[in-house]
Motif scaffolding. Structure first.
Motif: not given
Length: 258
Positions: A143-145, A178-179, A189-190, A244-245
């Protein structure tokens, strides 16, 4: 490695604030890379029009209504999106009530209703979206936001304190996500856009030519930003190339802030 046009093949993604501008450009880019996309916007007509055009071109899209300042609306929109998509691999939250910027004066003069509305949409609303998305993004395992933030978070402007506070808080929220859940496969990320001339701004003649010339003269790029510039970064962060970002703010502004 799959070609760029297949980078998001099979991914189920929701874009919030997607009817026009940067959000719409992001939807188009995600579709071009093979994603199935839920187009969410408070302006359902705009979202529906975009869905009709992309659907006619062979892409898998669906429009849903959402008001991110309203918890019940957010919950219903994400429930509808996940029911249609079957899962949720990525979310881009791009919503903001830009009307409040014009009333966002300074700490002494600002009407607190303007401050409260700005925070309700730009910060609390993004938290609501994150809460609704997280269980599904974690279940995905990849998942990514991605949030749309602003350089205003760090610029220290003499005006627009509400907007700056909301975006600074949004960056903190992103880093918290993220943490807290990075080890479970979540990336958060933003993207901070510079001055972007959206299709709507160009068509409506909203930006005076002399202001454009002033921005070009002061900038470090031969042109101003386009919605597609931001969409490209969002697509990267939602793809496997961005795995990996994590916990980062990316300025996509032609070098306006170094």
């Amino acid at each position: 490695m799959a070609g760029m046009q297949d980078r998001l093949r099979g991914r189920a993604i929701m874009v919030v604030g997607a009817g026009t501008g940067i959000g719409a450009a992001t939807v188009r880019r995600l579709c071009e890379e093979g994603a199935r996309v839920c187009i969410a916007d408070i302006n359902l007509a705009a979202a529906g029009d975009l869905a009709s055009r992309l659907g006619a071109a062979g892409h898998e899209v669906r429009a849903v209504a959402v008001d991110i300042a309203d918890e019940a609306s957010v919950g219903a929109a994400f429930a509808e999106a996940v029911q249609w998509l079957g899962s949720l691999d990525g979310v881009h939250v791009n919503a903001a009530d830009l009307r409040t910027i014009f009333a966002d004066s300074d700490a002494l003069q600002i009407d607190l209703a303007t401050f409260d509305r700005t925070i309700a949409v730009n910060l609390r609303g993004h938290l609501l979206c994150a809460r609704a998305a997280l269980p599904h993004l974690l279940a995905s395992g990849r998942g990514a936001i991605v949030f749309t933030t602003s350089d205003a978070a760090d610029a220290g402007e003499p005006v627009r304190p509400s907007y700056a506070v909301s975006k600074s808080g949004l960056n903190a929220l992103m880093r918290h996500l993220a943490s807290a859940w990075g080890r479970q496969g979540l990336t958060a990320n933003a993207v901070a856009p510079g001055f972007v001339l959206t299709e709507e701004m160009v068509a409506g003649g909203q930006v005076p030519p002399d202001f454009i010339a002033q921005c070009l003269a002061a900038g470090r790029s031969p042109r101003l930003g386009r919605s597609d510039d931001i969409a490209a970064m969002v697509a990267h962060l939602l793809s496997e190339d961005g795995r990996w970002i994590n916990g980062q703010v990316f300025r996509v502004d032609g070098g306006a802030i170094l």
